[in-house]
Design a protein around this motif. Structure first.
Motif, PDB file in Angstrom:
ATOM      1  N   HIS A 112    -106.541  25.472  10.116  1.00  0.00           N
ATOM      2  CA  HIS A 112    -107.192  24.705  10.463  1.00  0.00           C
ATOM      3  C   HIS A 112    -109.261  24.440   9.238  1.00  0.00           C
ATOM      4  CE1 HIS A 112    -110.131  23.453  13.309  1.00  0.00           C
ATOM      5  NE2 HIS A 112    -109.026  22.580  13.561  1.00  0.00           N
ATOM      6  N   SER A 113    -108.944  23.789   9.168  1.00  0.00           N
ATOM      7  CA  SER A 113    -108.641  22.535   8.377  1.00  0.00           C
ATOM      8  C   SER A 113    -108.933  22.076   7.235  1.00  0.00           C
ATOM      9  CB  SER A 113    -109.356  21.547   9.590  1.00  0.00           C
ATOM     10  OG  SER A 113    -110.192  20.442   9.018  1.00  0.00           O
ATOM     11  N   VAL A 140    -104.229  21.230  10.202  1.00  0.00           N
ATOM     12  CA  VAL A 140    -104.813  19.874  10.838  1.00  0.00           C
ATOM     13  C   VAL A 140    -105.631  18.968   9.936  1.00  0.00           C
ATOM     14  CG1 VAL A 140    -107.185  19.742  12.540  1.00  0.00           C
ATOM     15  CG2 VAL A 140    -105.251  21.351  12.505  1.00  0.00           C
ATOM     16  N   ASP A 171    -109.203  16.213  10.341  1.00  0.00           N
ATOM     17  CA  ASP A 171    -109.603  14.951  10.616  1.00  0.00           C
ATOM     18  C   ASP A 171    -109.489  13.846   9.784  1.00  0.00           C
ATOM     19  OD1 ASP A 171    -111.848  12.932  11.364  1.00  0.00           O
ATOM     20  OD2 ASP A 171    -113.185  14.155  11.380  1.00  0.00           O
TER      21      ASP A 171
END
Length: 155
Positions: free
Chosen positions: A69-70, A104, A106
């Motif tokens: 992450h991330s 992960v 975005d």
């Protein structure tokens, strides 16, 4: 970034990588070490190798779970080609240990080319979004039968 490994009674182990936030002082211990920066992908890779050695090979722990992450943080500090090459090696190590890797990102912070390039490295996706009527929804793609959007509570 910090790395935490924890051995559990059920003989499974987890390793997480997360960035130390400015102004925060996470409690440390023998199980936590810090890379100098998110640019230090070599250090992250070394930490993963040490974790897998300690738990998978030496400790006989066969149910390892790896969380990075991330990816968005790595992409803030390095270009796509560098991150892709790093992840290609990283995911290979996860696979060779028969571990579950969770990465992960975005997706709203990156263009379609970046997302398409990185998707090549993974077996599937779990997408999360805000529901129209509030709350959160998720769907699974690429692993087993895909799912439609369904409500879930992140708490």
């Amino acid at each position: 970034m910090s790395y935490s490994a924890a051995k559990r009674a059920d003989r499974s182990a987890s390793w997480t990588a997360f960035q130390k936030q400015q102004g925060m002082s996470p409690s440390g211990g023998d199980e936590i070490t810090y890379a100098s920066s998110p640019k230090d992908m070599t250090g992250i890779g070394i930490q993963l190798s040490e974790f897998l050695q300690a738990f998978y090979k030496d400790g006989g722990v066969k149910r390892n779970r790896i969380l990075l992450h991330s990816l968005s943080t790595l992409l803030m500090y390095s270009n796509l080609q560098t991150v892709f090459r790093f992840l290609h090696v990283f995911t290979g190590r996860v696979q060779s240990a028969d571990a579950l890797g969770i990465f992960v990102i975005d997706s709203t912070a990156h263009d379609q080319q970046t997302m398409s390039t990185l998707k090549q490295l993974f077996d599937g996706q779990i997408e999360v979004r805000e529901a129209d009527e509030g709350g959160s929804e998720l769907r699974v793609k690429g692993v087993g039968e895909g799912t439609d959007w369904r409500p879930f509570s992140p708490n």
